[in-house]
Design a protein around this motif. Structure first.
Motif, PDB file in Angstrom:
ATOM      1  N   TYR A 282       1.022  -1.266   0.502  1.00 45.15           N
ATOM      2  CA  TYR A 282       0.191   0.007   0.211  1.00 45.15           C
ATOM      3  C   TYR A 282       0.845   1.758   0.134  1.00 45.15           C
ATOM      4  O   TYR A 282       0.914   2.055  -0.962  1.00 45.15           O
ATOM      5  CB  TYR A 282      -1.118   0.429   1.373  1.00 45.15           C
ATOM      6  CG  TYR A 282      -1.975   1.214   1.924  1.00 45.15           C
ATOM      7  CD1 TYR A 282      -3.181   0.930   0.747  1.00 45.15           C
ATOM      8  CD2 TYR A 282      -1.183   2.018   1.602  1.00 45.15           C
ATOM      9  CE1 TYR A 282      -4.040   2.033   0.531  1.00 45.15           C
ATOM     10  CE2 TYR A 282      -2.265   3.639   2.475  1.00 45.15           C
ATOM     11  CZ  TYR A 282      -3.602   3.261   1.409  1.00 45.15           C
ATOM     12  OH  TYR A 282      -4.174   4.692   1.724  1.00 45.15           O
ATOM     13  N   THR A 283       1.979   1.047   1.120  1.00 44.04           N
ATOM     14  CA  THR A 283       2.696   2.082   0.853  1.00 44.04           C
ATOM     15  C   THR A 283       3.336   2.672  -0.128  1.00 44.04           C
ATOM     16  O   THR A 283       3.961   3.673  -0.399  1.00 44.04           O
ATOM     17  CB  THR A 283       3.318   2.373   2.146  1.00 44.04           C
ATOM     18  OG1 THR A 283       2.956   2.126   3.360  1.00 44.04           O
ATOM     19  CG2 THR A 283       4.400   3.478   2.711  1.00 44.04           C
ATOM     20  N   ASP A 284       3.932   1.835  -0.846  1.00 43.58           N
ATOM     21  CA  ASP A 284       4.404   1.652  -1.993  1.00 43.58           C
ATOM     22  C   ASP A 284       3.757   2.111  -3.401  1.00 43.58           C
ATOM     23  O   ASP A 284       4.562   3.163  -4.002  1.00 43.58           O
ATOM     24  CB  ASP A 284       5.120   0.159  -2.389  1.00 43.58           C
ATOM     25  CG  ASP A 284       6.093   0.160  -3.852  1.00 43.58           C
ATOM     26  OD1 ASP A 284       7.398   1.163  -3.958  1.00 43.58           O
ATOM     27  OD2 ASP A 284       6.086  -0.545  -4.884  1.00 43.58           O
ATOM     28  N   GLU A 285       2.787   1.678  -3.551  1.00 45.83           N
ATOM     29  CA  GLU A 285       1.851   2.315  -4.508  1.00 45.83           C
ATOM     30  C   GLU A 285       1.719   3.644  -4.107  1.00 45.83           C
ATOM     31  O   GLU A 285       1.948   5.064  -5.033  1.00 45.83           O
ATOM     32  CB  GLU A 285       0.841   1.932  -4.321  1.00 45.83           C
ATOM     33  CG  GLU A 285       0.893   0.584  -4.913  1.00 45.83           C
ATOM     34  CD  GLU A 285       1.075   0.140  -6.529  1.00 45.83           C
ATOM     35  OE1 GLU A 285       0.815   1.653  -6.701  1.00 45.83           O
ATOM     36  OE2 GLU A 285       1.116  -0.609  -6.751  1.00 45.83           O
ATOM     37  N   ILE A 286       2.118   4.720  -2.410  1.00 42.34           N
ATOM     38  CA  ILE A 286       1.589   6.319  -2.489  1.00 42.34           C
ATOM     39  C   ILE A 286       3.071   6.494  -3.225  1.00 42.34           C
ATOM     40  O   ILE A 286       3.076   7.584  -3.666  1.00 42.34           O
ATOM     41  CB  ILE A 286       1.943   6.272  -1.083  1.00 42.34           C
ATOM     42  CG1 ILE A 286       0.441   5.452  -0.889  1.00 42.34           C
ATOM     43  CG2 ILE A 286       1.930   7.928  -1.029  1.00 42.34           C
ATOM     44  CD1 ILE A 286       0.379   5.711   0.725  1.00 42.34           C
ATOM     45  N   TYR A 287       4.022   5.400  -2.511  1.00 34.92           N
ATOM     46  CA  TYR A 287       5.740   6.630  -3.365  1.00 34.92           C
ATOM     47  C   TYR A 287       5.352   7.007  -4.791  1.00 34.92           C
ATOM     48  O   TYR A 287       6.425   7.452  -5.556  1.00 34.92           O
ATOM     49  CB  TYR A 287       6.837   5.201  -2.715  1.00 34.92           C
ATOM     50  CG  TYR A 287       7.182   6.104  -1.622  1.00 34.92           C
ATOM     51  CD1 TYR A 287       7.887   7.330  -1.206  1.00 34.92           C
ATOM     52  CD2 TYR A 287       7.115   5.354  -0.323  1.00 34.92           C
ATOM     53  CE1 TYR A 287       8.754   7.704  -0.256  1.00 34.92           C
ATOM     54  CE2 TYR A 287       7.683   5.762   0.897  1.00 34.92           C
ATOM     55  CZ  TYR A 287       8.279   6.425   0.715  1.00 34.92           C
ATOM     56  OH  TYR A 287       8.636   6.854   1.772  1.00 34.92           O
ATOM     57  N   LEU A 288       4.566   5.836  -5.717  1.00 29.37           N
ATOM     58  CA  LEU A 288       4.907   5.810  -6.798  1.00 29.37           C
ATOM     59  C   LEU A 288       3.657   6.629  -7.514  1.00 29.37           C
ATOM     60  O   LEU A 288       4.442   7.276  -8.436  1.00 29.37           O
ATOM     61  CB  LEU A 288       4.239   4.115  -7.868  1.00 29.37           C
ATOM     62  CG  LEU A 288       5.005   3.088  -7.411  1.00 29.37           C
ATOM     63  CD1 LEU A 288       4.654   1.652  -7.653  1.00 29.37           C
ATOM     64  CD2 LEU A 288       6.051   3.304  -8.251  1.00 29.37           C
ATOM     65  N   LYS A 289       2.555   6.741  -6.621  1.00 31.67           N
ATOM     66  CA  LYS A 289       2.153   7.752  -7.730  1.00 31.67           C
ATOM     67  C   LYS A 289       2.350   9.572  -7.242  1.00 31.67           C
ATOM     68  O   LYS A 289       2.159  10.405  -8.075  1.00 31.67           O
ATOM     69  CB  LYS A 289       0.844   7.798  -6.764  1.00 31.67           C
ATOM     70  CG  LYS A 289       0.095   7.078  -6.861  1.00 31.67           C
ATOM     71  CD  LYS A 289      -1.587   6.951  -6.012  1.00 31.67           C
ATOM     72  CE  LYS A 289      -2.569   5.673  -6.262  1.00 31.67           C
ATOM     73  NZ  LYS A 289      -3.383   5.032  -5.142  1.00 31.67           N
ATOM     74  N   PHE A 290       3.449   9.964  -6.078  1.00 25.38           N
ATOM     75  CA  PHE A 290       4.354  10.481  -6.205  1.00 25.38           C
ATOM     76  C   PHE A 290       5.960  10.682  -7.271  1.00 25.38           C
ATOM     77  O   PHE A 290       6.740  11.553  -7.184  1.00 25.38           O
ATOM     78  CB  PHE A 290       4.976  11.379  -4.420  1.00 25.38           C
ATOM     79  CG  PHE A 290       3.286  11.386  -4.221  1.00 25.38           C
ATOM     80  CD1 PHE A 290       3.521  13.394  -3.932  1.00 25.38           C
ATOM     81  CD2 PHE A 290       2.582  11.250  -2.953  1.00 25.38           C
ATOM     82  CE1 PHE A 290       2.136  13.832  -3.932  1.00 25.38           C
ATOM     83  CE2 PHE A 290       1.120  11.301  -3.066  1.00 25.38           C
ATOM     84  CZ  PHE A 290       0.886  12.728  -2.563  1.00 25.38           C
ATOM     85  N   GLY A 291       5.859  10.196  -7.641  1.00 20.02           N
ATOM     86  CA  GLY A 291       6.786  10.475  -9.043  1.00 20.02           C
ATOM     87  C   GLY A 291       8.422   8.638  -8.956  1.00 20.02           C
ATOM     88  O   GLY A 291       9.238   9.266  -9.391  1.00 20.02           O
ATOM     89  N   ALA A 292       8.486   8.372  -8.238  1.00 25.30           N
ATOM     90  CA  ALA A 292       8.974   7.221  -7.440  1.00 25.30           C
ATOM     91  C   ALA A 292       9.179   6.101  -8.736  1.00 25.30           C
ATOM     92  O   ALA A 292       8.126   5.912  -9.846  1.00 25.30           O
ATOM     93  CB  ALA A 292       8.434   5.934  -6.218  1.00 25.30           C
TER      94      ALA A 292
END
Length: 469
Positions: free
Chosen positions: A101-111
């Protein structure tokens, strides 16, 4: 000055607590107190001076929005088996779900979408076989590498998102003390972090402490003052090792980061590798008590000819002494004294010969130090015997996994010390024995690293959101 939630510290755990609350339209009035600057105002003068100038009142590398994470190499460890003891508190399955879940948040912000260390199963088996022969354990861990410069971009987007969605962030603001009445939290005493004056009180139903490793000693003092249940934690003391990329090429290409654990003879203390940076740079960070410690980072685009990684020896104490943070501070102070306030660098071969390293010898080596203002010297005059023996014997074991690792020219920088907080006694909702007071992230003693701290913040916010149901 009344809030629903006050968060002390804008590191990953504090940021992600606020972020998850905002994302779910909690309507909570949130105050985020941060000792340092906003991320866009954080910069290190060393980029221009080429030498650490010991910034006051705090080091911009370790303090400010997103904490030390903004200037680290920005690695997200995507495994519940890496990053501390949180799974023991809330369960491995829960942590695995929170990582996704947290990894997806990082991806949405440009990871970066690329994950290092996956696939190549046959090659990984070959490295594991060498590790077993050397008496070491290889821990598999997929890595999402943000990169130092990209991590700053991602956290800037998150900072702007929080502010635009009504989170009040007070920068250059120090959390000085808790306001506790009848064993319940009432709020925080805050002050200007530059001169510690203009004290104010802010009140909240919930106070969430996210002080990071840098706040370990501060939190320990408040635990004693307010009778917050805690126990002595661990301090890791070691060195940052730097070798040519050619030496680490196989491991870098297959795993990106080799997480190896051993218990070398004769003492059998736990020794591990940490924070491997292919093509990276050794760096210096300063604590508020003028301690200079070594670290490492790597960029997405800018690369060096070297790979660096930490080798750390764990220290636990009981009776009659049980203050590991103070022990680590003393080791760092002694090393800094011998380096005249600088990081010391020494060649591995010189240690074996029982001599210090001189600058002329560094100039003749294949491994050119990426920390340009490190001072050639003698780490063995400062690092305790037991620790040094553990480190040297571990390096010999590493040489069986990575031939050439224990070469004469291999560089050891010191001190590298991880001041993990005393472990705070918290329940599975992260609440202390003081009602309404919660501790998250590395300051709680339960996590290590960006991902575990971030997901602990997510979990904290979900706990708050579920209270309404």
């Amino acid at each position: 000055m009344k809030y629903d939630v006050v968060i002390a510290g804008a590191g990953p755990s504090g940021i992600f607590t606020a972020l998850e609350l905002v994302k779910n339209n909690s309507q909570k009035k949130i105050l985020l107190v941060e000792k340092g600057k906003s991320i866009e105002k954080r910069s290190c003068p060393k980029d221009k001076t080429k030498e650490c100038v010991h910034c006051k009142p705090y080091c911009n590398i370790t303090t400010g929005f997103s904490g030390a994470g903004a200037f680290s190499d920005g690695k997200l460890s995507l495994s519940s088996h890496v990053g501390g003891d949180l799974p023991d508190l809330i369960g491995y399955d829960v942590v695995e779900e929170l990582i996704k879940y947290t990894d997806e948040i990082y991806l949405k912000f440009g990871a970066d979408t690329k994950v290092e260390g996956v696939g190549n199963s046959e090659d990984v088996k070959g490295i594991r076989r060498k590790a077993i022969e050397a008496g070491l354990k290889l821990v598999d861990c997929p890595i999402r590498h943000l990169g130092t410069e990209k991590a700053q971009e991602i956290y800037l987007k998150i900072e702007q998102y929080l502010i635009s969605n009504g989170v009040e962030i007070r920068f250059n603001t120090l959390a000085k003390d808790f306001i506790v009445e009848d064993n319940s939290i009432k709020g925080l005493v805050i002050a200007n972090s530059t001169n510690h004056d203009t004290e104010k009180e802010v009140y909240a139903e919930k106070v969430i402490v996210c002080a990071g490793r840098k706040g370990a000693e501060w939190l320990k003092e408040l635990c004693v003052k307010h009778h917050i249940n805690h126990s002595a934690g661990t301090v890791d003391i070691g060195v940052r090792v730097e070798v040519r990329n050619e030496v680490m090429e196989e491991v870098n290409n297959i795993l990106y980061e080799s997480k190896l654990i051993g218990y070398p003879l004769p003492f059998k203390n736990k020794v591990r590798t940490f924070c491997q940076n292919p093509g990276g740079f050794v760096s210096q960070e300063n604590y508020d008590n003028d301690l200079a410690v070594v670290n490492g980072h790597s960029y997405k685009n800018l690369k060096s000819s070297n790979t660096n990684l930490a080798i750390l020896c764990s220290h636990n104490f009981s009776k009659p002494f049980n203050e590991p943070i103070k022990y680590g501070i003393k080791v760092a102070e002694l090393t800094n004294m011998l380096g005249n306030g600088h990081i010391i660098v020494q060649r591995y071969g010189d240690i074996l010969e029982g001599k210090r390293t001189w600058q002329k010898e560094l100039n003749q080596s294949n491994v050119i130090p990426t920390l340009s203002d490190a001072v050639a010297g003698d780490l063995t005059s400062a690092i305790p015997y037991r620790t040094m023996v553990n480190l040297l014997n571990f390096i010999e074991q590493m040489n069986k996994v990575v031939p050439g690792f224990a070469s004469v020219e291999t560089l050891l920088y010191g001190p590298e010390i991880k001041f993990y907080s005393n472990k705070i006694n918290i329940d599975d909702k992260f609440e202390t024995n003081i009602k309404g007071l919660y501790c998250l992230g590395d300051s709680s003693g339960w996590t290590r690293g960006l991902m575990m701290a971030s997901l602990m913040g997510v979990r904290m916010a979900k706990n708050i959101l579920n209270e309404k149901k």
